[in-house]
Design a protein around this motif. Structure first.
Motif, mmCIF file in Angstrom:
data_model
loop_
_atom_site.group_PDB
_atom_site.id
_atom_site.type_symbol
_atom_site.label_atom_id
_atom_site.label_comp_id
_atom_site.label_asym_id
_atom_site.label_seq_id
_atom_site.Cartn_x
_atom_site.Cartn_y
_atom_site.Cartn_z
ATOM 1 N N VAL A 154 2.847 32.073 1.468
ATOM 2 C CA VAL A 154 3.131 31.472 0.168
ATOM 3 C C VAL A 154 2.347 32.232 -0.902
ATOM 4 O O VAL A 154 1.398 32.954 -0.600
ATOM 5 N N ASP A 155 2.745 32.043 -2.148
ATOM 6 C CA ASP A 155 2.173 32.827 -3.240
ATOM 7 C C ASP A 155 0.780 32.374 -3.656
ATOM 8 O O ASP A 155 0.112 33.068 -4.423
ATOM 9 N N LYS A 156 0.340 31.213 -3.191
ATOM 10 C CA LYS A 156 -0.985 30.703 -3.551
ATOM 11 C C LYS A 156 -1.569 29.953 -2.372
ATOM 12 O O LYS A 156 -0.868 29.712 -1.380
ATOM 13 N N VAL B 285 0.852 -1.188 0.000
ATOM 14 C CA VAL B 285 0.000 0.000 0.000
ATOM 15 C C VAL B 285 0.888 1.237 0.000
ATOM 16 O O VAL B 285 1.767 1.367 0.855
ATOM 17 N N GLU B 286 0.680 2.128 -0.939
ATOM 18 C CA GLU B 286 1.428 3.382 -0.959
ATOM 19 C C GLU B 286 0.476 4.526 -1.262
ATOM 20 O O GLU B 286 -0.117 4.601 -2.339
ATOM 21 N N LEU B 287 0.297 5.387 -0.306
ATOM 22 C CA LEU B 287 -0.557 6.561 -0.445
ATOM 23 C C LEU B 287 0.349 7.783 -0.465
ATOM 24 O O LEU B 287 1.191 7.959 0.418
ATOM 25 N N THR B 288 0.191 8.631 -1.467
ATOM 26 C CA THR B 288 1.103 9.758 -1.616
ATOM 27 C C THR B 288 0.349 11.071 -1.747
ATOM 28 O O THR B 288 -0.808 11.113 -2.189
ATOM 29 N N ASN B 289 1.022 12.144 -1.344
ATOM 30 C CA ASN B 289 0.574 13.521 -1.568
ATOM 31 C C ASN B 289 -0.845 13.769 -1.057
ATOM 32 O O ASN B 289 -1.717 14.244 -1.784
ATOM 33 N N MET B 290 -1.063 13.438 0.202
ATOM 34 C CA MET B 290 -2.360 13.688 0.826
ATOM 35 C C MET B 290 -2.276 14.953 1.683
ATOM 36 O O MET B 290 -1.238 15.237 2.270
ATOM 37 N N GLN B 291 -3.384 15.674 1.760
ATOM 38 C CA GLN B 291 -3.416 16.899 2.553
ATOM 39 C C GLN B 291 -4.267 16.686 3.790
ATOM 40 O O GLN B 291 -5.320 16.049 3.739
ATOM 41 N N LEU B 292 -3.785 17.230 4.880
ATOM 42 C CA LEU B 292 -4.492 17.102 6.151
ATOM 43 C C LEU B 292 -5.711 18.013 6.154
ATOM 44 O O LEU B 292 -5.636 19.178 5.755
ATOM 45 N N ALA C 194 -2.770 24.334 7.635
ATOM 46 C CA ALA C 194 -2.389 23.586 6.444
ATOM 47 C C ALA C 194 -1.644 22.336 6.879
ATOM 48 O O ALA C 194 -0.979 22.330 7.917
ATOM 49 N N GLY C 195 -1.772 21.280 6.089
ATOM 50 C CA GLY C 195 -1.090 20.046 6.434
ATOM 51 C C GLY C 195 -0.867 19.184 5.210
ATOM 52 O O GLY C 195 -1.669 19.189 4.273
ATOM 53 N N ASP D 156 -3.327 24.423 -2.879
ATOM 54 C CA ASP D 156 -2.889 24.346 -4.279
ATOM 55 C C ASP D 156 -1.398 24.091 -4.420
ATOM 56 O O ASP D 156 -0.882 24.013 -5.546
ATOM 57 N N LEU D 157 -0.673 23.971 -3.316
ATOM 58 C CA LEU D 157 0.768 23.753 -3.387
ATOM 59 C C LEU D 157 1.076 22.364 -3.950
ATOM 60 O O LEU D 157 0.409 21.378 -3.632
ATOM 61 N N LEU D 158 2.092 22.302 -4.786
ATOM 62 C CA LEU D 158 2.577 21.028 -5.296
ATOM 63 C C LEU D 158 3.422 20.338 -4.229
ATOM 64 O O LEU D 158 3.943 20.996 -3.318
ATOM 65 N N PRO D 159 3.579 19.007 -4.316
ATOM 66 C CA PRO D 159 4.415 18.313 -3.326
ATOM 67 C C PRO D 159 5.809 18.904 -3.204
ATOM 68 O O PRO D 159 6.342 19.032 -2.095
ATOM 69 N N SER D 160 6.419 19.261 -4.326
ATOM 70 C CA SER D 160 7.760 19.848 -4.281
ATOM 71 C C SER D 160 7.759 21.188 -3.558
ATOM 72 O O SER D 160 8.727 21.548 -2.881
#
Length: 351
Positions: free
Chosen positions: A220-222, A35-42, A58-59, A226-230
């Motif tokens: 942050v600018d946005k 199981v691999e879950l990626t790029n989730m937001q709190l 934010a999380g 809407d932030l990307l993982p990077s």
């Protein structure tokens, strides 16, 4: 059977706190054993149920990976990896009254009663499972769980507690890992009988706590959503060069606990072995390298202000169901009634 249970538990506990959890993909990946879950937001409401004077601004949860060796379950450990846990919190000091509070409280009471009955039935089931094959297998899995958590940064920004002097507190951790070892400290796998006498080794890398006074909140600018993982990594992670953080948000912190590395060992003896040897049934040994603690005068001031603010929040929270939803000038009498009910409740509890 076990695959369905794992998928259900992941959905139950993670689904309440994060966005981006795909139920069908989760069920398939659990069945495959990886199981691999990626790029989730709190979710902002993740801490609401705890009634804390803190809320999530934010999380981000970069990666959750669970490796389950179904074909060798009970012979190889289940691996759990967590990476890039970033949380930005702020005060939740505004407590507003709500006409549904009484209804919600009644619902909570009913839920507590149901949970009590459910707990009783689970205790009975647990005693039955302990003698069953499934219970033995679950105990073996839990006893040999292999855990790795990397890149944690939890930051709290406060503009309210000490007006004119905003401050930020944070906890950072590069890595935390835990695994089962033998008497020599080598990784091992404890079988059914060996679980009665088990040892865990824990490694800690660069755990730190900072408290920065008179600092501006991160911007942050946005929108954070809407932030990307990077971009999350650029804001929260540290890329140390020449002993200093290199990204724009990673200012040089005022550390209460300087980054510290260490090891820990937990051991549990069998009950009969503990009695005959006179040793403790459970023992934990922690060894830390170069522990440095320091609290600046401004930091001490901010902690006192924060404690006062949290105390006021808890006081307002007790009487939130009486609190009017209109300004004081609009209807002063409703606020007098609110004060009367709050004081009356306090006197009743005192009696």
């Amino acid at each position: 059977m076990l695959e369905d249970q794992v998928a259900f538990l992941l959905q139950k506990y993670l689904g309440n706190y994060v966005r981006g959890l795909n139920k069908e993909a989760l069920k398939i990946s659990v069945w495959q054993g990886d199981v691999e879950l990626t790029n989730m937001q709190l979710k902002p409401e993740a801490l609401n149920a705890l009634n804390l004077p803190v809320k999530v601004k934010a999380g981000f949860l970069g990666s959750v990976r669970l490796k389950v060796p179904w074909s060798r379950l009970g012979q190889e450990p289940v691996l759990v990896y967590l990476d890039r846990i970033f949380i930005l919190a702020e005060p939740a000091t505004q407590v507003e009254g709500c006409s549904e509070d009484a209804v919600q409280e009644a619902k909570k009471n009913r839920v507590r009663e149901m949970e009590a009955r459910l707990l009783e039935s689970r205790q009975q089931l647990k005693s039955e499972m302990n003698t069953s094959w499934l219970g033995s297998l679950i105990n073996t899995i839990i006893g040999n769980l292999k855990l790795s958590i990397t890149n944690i940064h939890i930051r709290y920004e406060d503009l309210e507690s000490n007006p004119g002097h905003p401050f930020a507190a944070g906890l950072t951790l590069d890595k935390l890992s835990a695994l089962t070892v033998d008497d020599s400290g080598r990784e091992t796998f404890a079988t059914r009988g060996a679980l009665e006498r088990i040892q865990k080794s824990v490694e800690l890398e660069r755990l730190a706590f900072y408290l920065d006074s008179d600092v501006s909140p991160w911007c942050v600018d946005k929108p954070w959503d809407d932030l990307l993982p990077s971009e999350w990594s650029q804001v929260f992670e540290y890329d140390y060069k020449d002993g200093k953080p290199s990204n724009a948000h990673a200012e040089e912190h005022t550390y209460v606990l300087q980054p510290v590395t260490g090891k820990a060992k937990y051991s549990k003896l069998r009950a009969d072995e503990s009695k005959t040897s006179g040793q403790a049934l459970q023992k934990a040994v922690i060894i830390l390298d170069d522990v440095t603690l320091c609290l600046a005068k401004d930091g001490y001031r901010d902690i006192l202000k924060l404690a006062d603010n949290f105390s006021a929040f808890n006081q307002r929270l007790r009487n939130a169901h009486y609190r009017p939803r209109i300004p004081v000038k609009s209807n002063p009498s409703s606020w007098w009634r609110y004060a009367y009910k709050a004081v009356s409740d306090q006197m009743k509890k005192a009696r």
